[in-house]
Design a protein around this motif. Structure first.
Motif, PDB file in Angstrom:
ATOM      1  N   THR A 118       0.784  -1.017   0.250  1.00 54.32           N
ATOM      2  CA  THR A 118      -0.021  -0.078   0.178  1.00 54.32           C
ATOM      3  C   THR A 118       0.813   1.331  -0.030  1.00 54.32           C
ATOM      4  OG1 THR A 118      -0.110   0.186   2.503  1.00 54.32           O
ATOM      5  CG2 THR A 118      -1.801  -1.101   1.430  1.00 54.32           C
ATOM      6  N   ALA A 119       0.371   2.268  -0.598  1.00 52.45           N
ATOM      7  CA  ALA A 119       1.157   3.671  -0.444  1.00 52.45           C
ATOM      8  C   ALA A 119       1.323   4.079   1.109  1.00 52.45           C
ATOM      9  CB  ALA A 119       0.267   4.723  -1.038  1.00 52.45           C
ATOM     10  N   ALA A 120       0.344   3.708   1.827  1.00 48.97           N
ATOM     11  CA  ALA A 120       0.916   4.326   3.380  1.00 48.97           C
ATOM     12  C   ALA A 120       2.064   3.269   3.838  1.00 48.97           C
ATOM     13  CB  ALA A 120      -0.417   3.987   3.972  1.00 48.97           C
ATOM     14  N   THR A 121       2.081   2.068   3.507  1.00 45.00           N
ATOM     15  CA  THR A 121       3.034   1.430   4.034  1.00 45.00           C
ATOM     16  C   THR A 121       4.621   1.853   3.403  1.00 45.00           C
ATOM     17  OG1 THR A 121       1.810  -0.706   4.129  1.00 45.00           O
ATOM     18  CG2 THR A 121       4.419  -0.876   3.900  1.00 45.00           C
ATOM     19  N   ALA A 122       4.527   2.092   2.088  1.00 50.82           N
ATOM     20  CA  ALA A 122       5.625   2.777   1.488  1.00 50.82           C
ATOM     21  C   ALA A 122       6.125   4.253   2.120  1.00 50.82           C
ATOM     22  CB  ALA A 122       5.199   3.069  -0.099  1.00 50.82           C
ATOM     23  N   ILE A 123       5.134   5.015   2.692  1.00 49.18           N
ATOM     24  CA  ILE A 123       5.401   6.160   3.091  1.00 49.18           C
ATOM     25  C   ILE A 123       5.996   5.924   4.585  1.00 49.18           C
ATOM     26  CG2 ILE A 123       4.279   7.993   4.476  1.00 49.18           C
ATOM     27  CD1 ILE A 123       2.029   8.287   2.016  1.00 49.18           C
ATOM     28  N   THR A 124       5.570   5.160   5.241  1.00 45.10           N
ATOM     29  CA  THR A 124       6.136   4.914   6.596  1.00 45.10           C
ATOM     30  C   THR A 124       7.454   4.130   6.663  1.00 45.10           C
ATOM     31  OG1 THR A 124       5.115   2.531   6.930  1.00 45.10           O
ATOM     32  CG2 THR A 124       3.768   4.555   7.906  1.00 45.10           C
ATOM     33  N   GLU A 125       7.799   3.506   5.498  1.00 46.94           N
ATOM     34  CA  GLU A 125       9.079   2.950   5.286  1.00 46.94           C
ATOM     35  C   GLU A 125      10.135   3.871   4.676  1.00 46.94           C
ATOM     36  OE1 GLU A 125      10.635   0.072   5.491  1.00 46.94           O
ATOM     37  OE2 GLU A 125       9.028  -1.391   5.846  1.00 46.94           O
ATOM     38  N   ALA A 126       9.503   4.845   4.087  1.00 49.07           N
ATOM     39  CA  ALA A 126      10.376   6.168   3.706  1.00 49.07           C
ATOM     40  C   ALA A 126      10.592   6.961   4.754  1.00 49.07           C
ATOM     41  CB  ALA A 126       9.585   6.761   2.533  1.00 49.07           C
ATOM     42  N   LEU A 127      10.015   7.219   5.802  1.00 44.98           N
ATOM     43  CA  LEU A 127       9.969   7.984   6.811  1.00 44.98           C
ATOM     44  C   LEU A 127      11.000   7.364   7.764  1.00 44.98           C
ATOM     45  CD1 LEU A 127       6.327   9.110   7.939  1.00 44.98           C
ATOM     46  CD2 LEU A 127       8.095  10.562   7.002  1.00 44.98           C
ATOM     47  N   THR A 128      10.947   5.920   7.900  1.00 45.84           N
ATOM     48  CA  THR A 128      12.169   5.137   8.736  1.00 45.84           C
ATOM     49  C   THR A 128      13.308   5.121   7.869  1.00 45.84           C
ATOM     50  OG1 THR A 128      10.420   3.660   9.430  1.00 45.84           O
ATOM     51  CG2 THR A 128      12.585   2.958   9.484  1.00 45.84           C
ATOM     52  N   ALA A 129      13.397   5.300   6.418  1.00 46.47           N
ATOM     53  CA  ALA A 129      14.751   5.393   5.859  1.00 46.47           C
ATOM     54  C   ALA A 129      15.376   6.526   5.962  1.00 46.47           C
ATOM     55  CB  ALA A 129      14.592   4.778   4.493  1.00 46.47           C
ATOM     56  N   THR A 130      14.597   7.447   6.265  1.00 44.39           N
ATOM     57  CA  THR A 130      15.088   9.004   6.257  1.00 44.39           C
ATOM     58  C   THR A 130      15.351   9.333   7.882  1.00 44.39           C
ATOM     59  OG1 THR A 130      13.041   9.825   5.992  1.00 44.39           O
ATOM     60  CG2 THR A 130      14.671   9.763   4.202  1.00 44.39           C
ATOM     61  N   ALA A 131      14.796   8.786   8.535  1.00 39.69           N
ATOM     62  CA  ALA A 131      15.077   8.799   9.855  1.00 39.69           C
ATOM     63  C   ALA A 131      14.659   9.986  10.435  1.00 39.69           C
ATOM     64  CB  ALA A 131      16.642   8.632  10.394  1.00 39.69           C
ATOM     65  N   VAL A 132      13.217  10.434   9.986  1.00 36.87           N
ATOM     66  CA  VAL A 132      12.548  11.732  10.489  1.00 36.87           C
ATOM     67  C   VAL A 132      11.445  11.172  11.268  1.00 36.87           C
ATOM     68  CG1 VAL A 132      13.247  12.763   8.469  1.00 36.87           C
ATOM     69  CG2 VAL A 132      11.285  11.598   8.359  1.00 36.87           C
ATOM     70  N   THR A 133      11.155  12.136  11.993  1.00 36.70           N
ATOM     71  CA  THR A 133      10.166  11.771  13.170  1.00 36.70           C
ATOM     72  C   THR A 133       9.040  13.283  13.227  1.00 36.70           C
ATOM     73  OG1 THR A 133      11.310  12.420  15.028  1.00 36.70           O
ATOM     74  CG2 THR A 133      11.048  10.120  14.554  1.00 36.70           C
ATOM     75  N   ARG A 273      18.325   6.417  -0.268  1.00 38.33           N
ATOM     76  CA  ARG A 273      18.260   5.540   0.960  1.00 38.33           C
ATOM     77  C   ARG A 273      17.832   4.116   0.727  1.00 38.33           C
ATOM     78  NH1 ARG A 273      19.413   9.317   5.425  1.00 38.33           N
ATOM     79  NH2 ARG A 273      19.547  11.268   4.613  1.00 38.33           N
ATOM     80  N   PRO A 274      18.257   3.274   1.935  1.00 39.19           N
ATOM     81  CA  PRO A 274      18.035   1.647   1.390  1.00 39.19           C
ATOM     82  C   PRO A 274      16.746   1.702   2.232  1.00 39.19           C
ATOM     83  CG  PRO A 274      19.667   2.160   3.225  1.00 39.19           C
ATOM     84  CD  PRO A 274      19.564   3.412   2.652  1.00 39.19           C
ATOM     85  N   LEU A 275      16.003   0.513   1.942  1.00 37.30           N
ATOM     86  CA  LEU A 275      14.807  -0.056   2.720  1.00 37.30           C
ATOM     87  C   LEU A 275      15.337  -0.556   4.073  1.00 37.30           C
ATOM     88  CD1 LEU A 275      12.619  -2.399   0.690  1.00 37.30           C
ATOM     89  CD2 LEU A 275      12.067  -0.469   1.937  1.00 37.30           C
ATOM     90  N   ARG A 276      14.488  -0.658   5.071  1.00 38.83           N
ATOM     91  CA  ARG A 276      14.736  -1.124   6.263  1.00 38.83           C
ATOM     92  C   ARG A 276      15.475  -2.413   6.065  1.00 38.83           C
ATOM     93  NH1 ARG A 276      10.393  -0.321  10.609  1.00 38.83           N
ATOM     94  NH2 ARG A 276       9.331  -0.483   8.513  1.00 38.83           N
ATOM     95  N   GLY A 277      16.530  -2.555   6.596  1.00 36.87           N
ATOM     96  CA  GLY A 277      17.284  -3.964   6.407  1.00 36.87           C
ATOM     97  C   GLY A 277      18.446  -3.859   5.462  1.00 36.87           C
ATOM     98  N   GLY A 278      18.584  -2.758   4.563  1.00 38.88           N
ATOM     99  CA  GLY A 278      19.898  -2.415   4.140  1.00 38.88           C
ATOM    100  C   GLY A 278      19.542  -2.650   2.538  1.00 38.88           C
ATOM    101  N   ARG A 279      18.229  -2.928   1.894  1.00 38.37           N
ATOM    102  CA  ARG A 279      18.429  -2.937   0.668  1.00 38.37           C
ATOM    103  C   ARG A 279      18.462  -1.770  -0.117  1.00 38.37           C
ATOM    104  NH1 ARG A 279      15.935  -6.691  -3.286  1.00 38.37           N
ATOM    105  NH2 ARG A 279      17.190  -5.857  -5.215  1.00 38.37           N
ATOM    106  N   GLY A 280      19.304  -1.758  -1.286  1.00 40.18           N
ATOM    107  CA  GLY A 280      19.298  -0.451  -1.947  1.00 40.18           C
ATOM    108  C   GLY A 280      20.779   0.347  -1.774  1.00 40.18           C
TER     109      GLY A 280
END
Length: 302
Positions: A118-133, A273-280
């Motif tokens: 889902t787009a929402a999952t992609a967004i939360t992964e992107a927020l995690t990857a960029t380390a912003v809160t 930025r890589p995905l969580r887990g280092g992919r990319g």
């Protein structure tokens, strides 16, 4: 050729999008950002929002079982795409992470085993990857208070403070249109990148220093991607849009050993930025955006 769990493939990534019937924005923006050779394939379904009503969510399995959604998933799965993303974030915001889990599991079965996100999952992964809160959350002009509250609650489940919300303002001729009808009336065709840049930059700078550490534009139907590069240079922080996150997540999630690259100077530093887990790709050092902001002679947020 690249070895995958399903054997050996000899094509560039093929990305599938599931989009509501009258939303041209996700495929338009994702096609513009997609690297050479990457193909984007779209199926449409009738928006579950009834005419002249405010959307307040859909049960995950009801949406997954809707005939046009089933047909779209079937067609995309048989097309041979590597993944499919539901570009309708509001359904996730109202349904919470449970919607994402239930919908994607049911949808993958409909799509002949093709992974669904889902787009929402992609967004939360992107927020995690960029380390912003602490993003400044920029809502499309057709979103209403129930969607604000639902988005805030969804972001909080991901550890992100979503209560820092502003709404993009349309020009005065749209004042006579009920807010939640503005998209159906064609407001998305009238939004220009310079207007997005101006309104977002003004809202960001109006807050006390340190209030925000990024910008998030969560609406799939809001054409904000054209302002991303300029906003990152002006503000010196990551800017994440729904459609940018969808493309980034889809590329990083493919089973290919080599991830096609997107120019971050054109489409945003998320693509470093890589995905969580280092992919990319390796992440850009944290100081890079700060240095860019200093060169643009604006305040650099903490």
């Amino acid at each position: 050729m690249t070895a995958t769990a399903h054997g050996t493939v000899d094509h560039a990534p093929r990305l599938g999008l599931l989009v509501i019937h009258n939303d041209p924005v996700p495929e338009t923006e994702i096609w513009r950002m997609a690297p050479a050779g990457v193909s984007v394939h779209t199926a449409r379904f009738e928006c579950p929002r009834a005419d002249d009503t405010e959307y307040v969510g859909s049960p995950a399995l009801a949406l997954a079982d809707a005939p046009d959604v089933v047909r779209g998933l079937d067609h995309l799965g048989r097309t041979g795409v590597d993944s499919i993303t539901l570009c309708f974030g509001s359904s996730s915001f109202f349904g919470g992470p449970g919607f994402d889990t239930a919908f994607t599991a049911a949808a993958a079965r409909r799509a002949h085993g093709t992974p669904v996100h889902t787009a929402a999952t992609a967004i939360t992964e992107a927020l995690t990857a960029t380390a912003v809160t602490r993003p400044l959350v920029v809502m499309p002009p057709w979103f209403t208070e129930p969607t604000f509250r639902a988005t805030d609650a969804y972001l909080r489940t991901a550890g992100v403070a979503g209560d820092r919300i502003v709404q993009f303002a349309l020009s005065s001729p749209w004042d006579t249109i009920t807010r939640y009808n503005a998209f159906d009336a064609g407001a998305h065709w009238t939004i220009a990148p310079d207007a997005v840049h101006r309104q977002v930059a003004d809202a960001y700078r109006a807050a006390p220093a340190g209030t925000f550490d990024s910008v998030l534009i969560p609406g799939s139907g809001f054409p904000g991607q054209g302002a991303v590069a300029a906003l990152e240079k002006t503000l010196g922080v990551p800017v994440i849009t729904s459609n940018q996150a969808v493309l980034w997540h889809a590329l990083r999630s493919t089973p290919y050993a080599t991830v096609p690259t997107v120019d971050p100077t054109l489409h945003g530093t998320l693509f470093t930025r890589p995905l969580r887990g280092g992919r990319g790709a390796e992440a850009t050092p944290a100081h890079t955006l700060e240095q860019d902001a200093e060169s643009s002679d604006v305040r650099t947020p903490v």
